[in-house]
Motif scaffolding. Structure first.
Motif, PDB file in Angstrom:
ATOM      1  N   GLN A 285       0.833  -1.210   0.000  1.00 32.78           N
ATOM      2  CA  GLN A 285       0.000   0.000   0.000  1.00 32.78           C
ATOM      3  C   GLN A 285       0.864   1.255   0.000  1.00 32.78           C
ATOM      4  N   GLY A 286       1.974   1.220   0.742  1.00 32.16           N
ATOM      5  CA  GLY A 286       2.889   2.370   0.783  1.00 32.16           C
ATOM      6  C   GLY A 286       3.415   2.702  -0.598  1.00 32.16           C
ATOM      7  N   ALA A 287       3.808   1.661  -1.349  1.00 33.58           N
ATOM      8  CA  ALA A 287       4.326   1.873  -2.704  1.00 33.58           C
ATOM      9  C   ALA A 287       3.223   2.410  -3.622  1.00 33.58           C
ATOM     10  N   ALA A 288       2.012   1.835  -3.499  1.00 31.10           N
ATOM     11  CA  ALA A 288       0.891   2.272  -4.352  1.00 31.10           C
ATOM     12  C   ALA A 288       0.536   3.728  -4.086  1.00 31.10           C
ATOM     13  N   VAL A 289       0.472   4.102  -2.809  1.00 25.27           N
ATOM     14  CA  VAL A 289       0.095   5.478  -2.468  1.00 25.27           C
ATOM     15  C   VAL A 289       1.162   6.467  -2.940  1.00 25.27           C
ATOM     16  N   SER A 290       2.434   6.068  -2.875  1.00 22.81           N
ATOM     17  CA  SER A 290       3.469   7.001  -3.336  1.00 22.81           C
ATOM     18  C   SER A 290       3.344   7.262  -4.844  1.00 22.81           C
ATOM     19  N   VAL A 291       2.953   6.231  -5.607  1.00 24.90           N
ATOM     20  CA  VAL A 291       2.710   6.426  -7.048  1.00 24.90           C
ATOM     21  C   VAL A 291       1.567   7.428  -7.247  1.00 24.90           C
ATOM     22  N   LEU A 292       0.484   7.251  -6.470  1.00 28.39           N
ATOM     23  CA  LEU A 292      -0.680   8.138  -6.608  1.00 28.39           C
ATOM     24  C   LEU A 292      -0.332   9.586  -6.270  1.00 28.39           C
ATOM     25  N   VAL A 293       0.401   9.769  -5.161  1.00 26.53           N
ATOM     26  CA  VAL A 293       0.731  11.129  -4.708  1.00 26.53           C
ATOM     27  C   VAL A 293       1.616  11.834  -5.733  1.00 26.53           C
ATOM     28  N   VAL A 294       2.674  11.149  -6.183  1.00 21.25           N
ATOM     29  CA  VAL A 294       3.620  11.767  -7.114  1.00 21.25           C
ATOM     30  C   VAL A 294       2.947  12.016  -8.465  1.00 21.25           C
ATOM     31  N   ALA A 295       2.125  11.065  -8.927  1.00 18.52           N
ATOM     32  CA  ALA A 295       1.439  11.221 -10.224  1.00 18.52           C
ATOM     33  C   ALA A 295       0.447  12.377 -10.175  1.00 18.52           C
ATOM     34  N   THR A 296      -0.280  12.504  -9.057  1.00 15.76           N
ATOM     35  CA  THR A 296      -1.278  13.576  -8.944  1.00 15.76           C
ATOM     36  C   THR A 296      -0.591  14.942  -8.965  1.00 15.76           C
ATOM     37  N   ARG A 297       0.526  15.049  -8.219  1.00 16.46           N
ATOM     38  CA  ARG A 297       1.275  16.309  -8.211  1.00 16.46           C
ATOM     39  C   ARG A 297       1.769  16.625  -9.626  1.00 16.46           C
ATOM     40  N   ALA A 298       2.215  15.591 -10.339  1.00 18.43           N
ATOM     41  CA  ALA A 298       2.789  15.788 -11.670  1.00 18.43           C
ATOM     42  C   ALA A 298       1.731  16.203 -12.691  1.00 18.43           C
ATOM     43  N   ILE A 299       0.495  15.711 -12.515  1.00 20.91           N
ATOM     44  CA  ILE A 299      -0.566  16.036 -13.481  1.00 20.91           C
ATOM     45  C   ILE A 299      -0.765  17.556 -13.575  1.00 20.91           C
ATOM     46  N   PHE A 300      -0.714  18.238 -12.420  1.00 16.88           N
ATOM     47  CA  PHE A 300      -0.879  19.702 -12.427  1.00 16.88           C
ATOM     48  C   PHE A 300       0.222  20.367 -13.249  1.00 16.88           C
ATOM     49  N   VAL A 301       1.444  19.863 -13.092  1.00 17.56           N
ATOM     50  CA  VAL A 301       2.581  20.436 -13.824  1.00 17.56           C
ATOM     51  C   VAL A 301       2.432  20.152 -15.314  1.00 17.56           C
ATOM     52  N   ASP A 302       1.854  18.973 -15.649  1.00 11.11           N
ATOM     53  CA  ASP A 302       1.701  18.598 -17.059  1.00 11.11           C
ATOM     54  C   ASP A 302       0.679  19.463 -17.788  1.00 11.11           C
ATOM     55  N   ILE A 303      -0.448  19.780 -17.123  1.00  9.32           N
ATOM     56  CA  ILE A 303      -1.548  20.394 -17.897  1.00  9.32           C
ATOM     57  C   ILE A 303      -1.727  21.890 -17.652  1.00  9.32           C
ATOM     58  N   TYR A 304      -1.014  22.470 -16.669  1.00  9.07           N
ATOM     59  CA  TYR A 304      -1.190  23.906 -16.415  1.00  9.07           C
ATOM     60  C   TYR A 304       0.114  24.676 -16.569  1.00  9.07           C
ATOM     61  N   ASP A 305      -0.016  25.989 -16.773  1.00  9.30           N
ATOM     62  CA  ASP A 305       1.195  26.825 -16.833  1.00  9.30           C
ATOM     63  C   ASP A 305       1.712  27.088 -15.408  1.00  9.30           C
ATOM     64  N   ALA A 306       2.926  27.637 -15.332  1.00 10.94           N
ATOM     65  CA  ALA A 306       3.627  27.765 -14.047  1.00 10.94           C
ATOM     66  C   ALA A 306       2.813  28.515 -12.983  1.00 10.94           C
ATOM     67  N   GLU A 307       2.130  29.598 -13.399  1.00 11.07           N
ATOM     68  CA  GLU A 307       1.377  30.401 -12.414  1.00 11.07           C
ATOM     69  C   GLU A 307       0.232  29.617 -11.809  1.00 11.07           C
ATOM     70  N   ARG A 308      -0.525  28.923 -12.691  1.00  7.79           N
ATOM     71  CA  ARG A 308      -1.655  28.130 -12.216  1.00  7.79           C
ATOM     72  C   ARG A 308      -1.166  26.982 -11.318  1.00  7.79           C
ATOM     73  N   VAL A 309      -0.026  26.390 -11.690  1.00 12.43           N
ATOM     74  CA  VAL A 309       0.538  25.287 -10.899  1.00 12.43           C
ATOM     75  C   VAL A 309       0.817  25.772  -9.480  1.00 12.43           C
ATOM     76  N   LYS A 310       1.453  26.950  -9.381  1.00 12.10           N
ATOM     77  CA  LYS A 310       1.786  27.536  -8.081  1.00 12.10           C
ATOM     78  C   LYS A 310       0.516  27.741  -7.258  1.00 12.10           C
TER      79      LYS A 310
END
Length: 403
Positions: A112-137
């Motif tokens: 579960q620890g490994a699975a949750v770390s994938v979810l947390v890092v992927a979710t954070r990354a999605i914002f960086v992928d689809i928004y510009d720097a200001e919106r990400v901040k």
């Protein structure tokens, strides 16, 4: 697999809302079963230490996984790993309800620890992928606030689930939460990574080496880990004191953790307001206040012990930890602006590794049965914290003088 970059405005908005809905999941997986600790120990006929180690193994796995997950997700994408992680969470949560073996529960918690770390890092990354720097901040500043809903609400809900059903209900809830997110991802989401990078382990390792050699960055991580350990200390010992010594129900444990969750959040808000202050008032004041409060709790414990003494003291002790955590989280994140992702992964990972090591030491240091035992352990962690803060203070002064 359709790309999210070409998705409609409406779909992007829906995915953003769902990303925020998924953020508290990591807090739920960590904390929802805290009020059930005493009844799990009784039902499985094991010691408190054995139950506490199920949490330690989860934290350790979550921390270590975070060190590697970022690089892997950059090379294979976010969508499929997220689906696999959610499926793994559903499966492991259901399997935990079917066994009374502590060893098996620990192994499932590691997954579960490994699975949750994938979810947390992927979710954070999605914002960086689809928004510009200001919106990400803008969105990332809400991240911590939304994340803290998990540790605040999870034990509160867990207390009621324990009272109405039994400890298994906590894990059925986790399976349902992950199942809901899995179905949403499957039908509405897609790959957000515009360009996959080749996984370059040697580059990652050399980056980590450079960061690990940076004394101020590393001291900051130790301070974050120990600040969080003070909160974790209550989480793993509090339920047993409240139920076995003060003879209250799991629902009361849930309320106490709810109150202390708010204290961490309040500390975060205060810390955010004090970011512009100098090192001395910003850092030394909260740690000294924390030590005074712990001293007060120890002294009081020799005359009176009660839930109504322990919780108010813990409330203010945790506020101080929240202030320290926020102060160092922000400065450490900005220490390597060009490699913020890697620095964030290293920092997040090591903070959980430090927390799990201190939790493990607390678990094996003997059973904490009363307010006095809790307060002396608070003192030991806070003294280490003060020591590292003073070393950091000297290091910062030295760096300023050199520049």
């Amino acid at each position: 697999m359709n790309m999210l970059r070409e998705a409609s405005e409406q779909r992007i908005r829906l995915i953003t809302i769902m990303a925020f809905v998924s953020i508290p999941l990591s807090g739920f997986v960590t904390d929802i079963y805290l009020p059930s600790f005493p009844s799990m120990a009784k039902e499985m006929m094991v010691s408190e230490k054995d139950i506490q180690i199920t949490l330690t193994s989860y934290l350790l796995s979550y921390g270590i996984s975070q060190l590697f997950v970022g690089g892997i997700l950059d090379s294979i994408g976010r969508y499929r790993p997220k689906l696999i992680a959610l499926f793994l969470l559903i499966l492991t949560s259901i399997l935990i309800t079917m066994t009374n073996s502590i060893l098996l529960i620990c192994l499932l918690r590691i997954l579960q620890g490994a699975a949750v770390s994938v979810l947390v890092v992927a979710t954070r990354a999605i914002f960086v992928d689809i928004y510009d720097a200001e919106r990400v901040k803008h969105y990332l500043s809400y991240f911590t606030i939304v994340w803290s809903c998990g540790p605040i609400l999870a034990p509160f809900l867990g207390g009621y689930l324990e009272k109405i059903f039994n400890w298994h209900a906590n894990f059925y809830f986790l399976a349902a939460y992950a199942g809901f997110l899995f179905l949403f991802e499957w039908f509405f989401s897609g790959e957000s990574l515009p360009q996959k990078k080749k996984l370059d382990l040697s580059e990652n390792i050399s980056l980590y080496k450079m960061m690990l050699k940076n004394r101020i960055f590393m001291l900051g991580i130790f301070i974050l880990g120990l600040s969080y350990s003070i909160v974790m200390l209550f989480n793993i010992t509090g339920p047993f004191i409240i139920e076995n010594t003060f003879h209250f129900t799991p629902v009361v444990i849930g309320y106490c953790t709810l109150i202390l969750g708010f204290s961490w959040m309040i500390g975060g808000f205060i810390g955010k307001r004090r970011l512009t202050l100098d090192f001395k008032p910003r850092i030394l004041q909260p740690i000294l206040l924390q030590l005074i409060l712990i001293g007060g709790l120890i002294t009081t414990s020799y005359f009176a012990e009660s839930l109504f003494i322990m919780i108010p003291f813990a409330f203010f002790i945790h506020i101080c930890s929240g202030i320290l955590f926020t102060s160092f989280f922000t400065t450490s994140m900005l220490y390597f602006p060009k490699n913020a992702g890697t620095a964030g992964g290293l920092m997040g990972g090591l903070v959980y590794v430090i927390t799990s090591v201190t939790s493990f030491i607390i678990s094996v240091s003997g059973t904490v049965t009363d307010q006095k035992g809790l307060s002396w352990r608070y003192l030991i962690i806070a003294c280490f914290l003060l020591g590292i803060i003073l070393i950091m203070h000297q290091a910062v002064k030295k760096e300023k003088a050199e520049n």
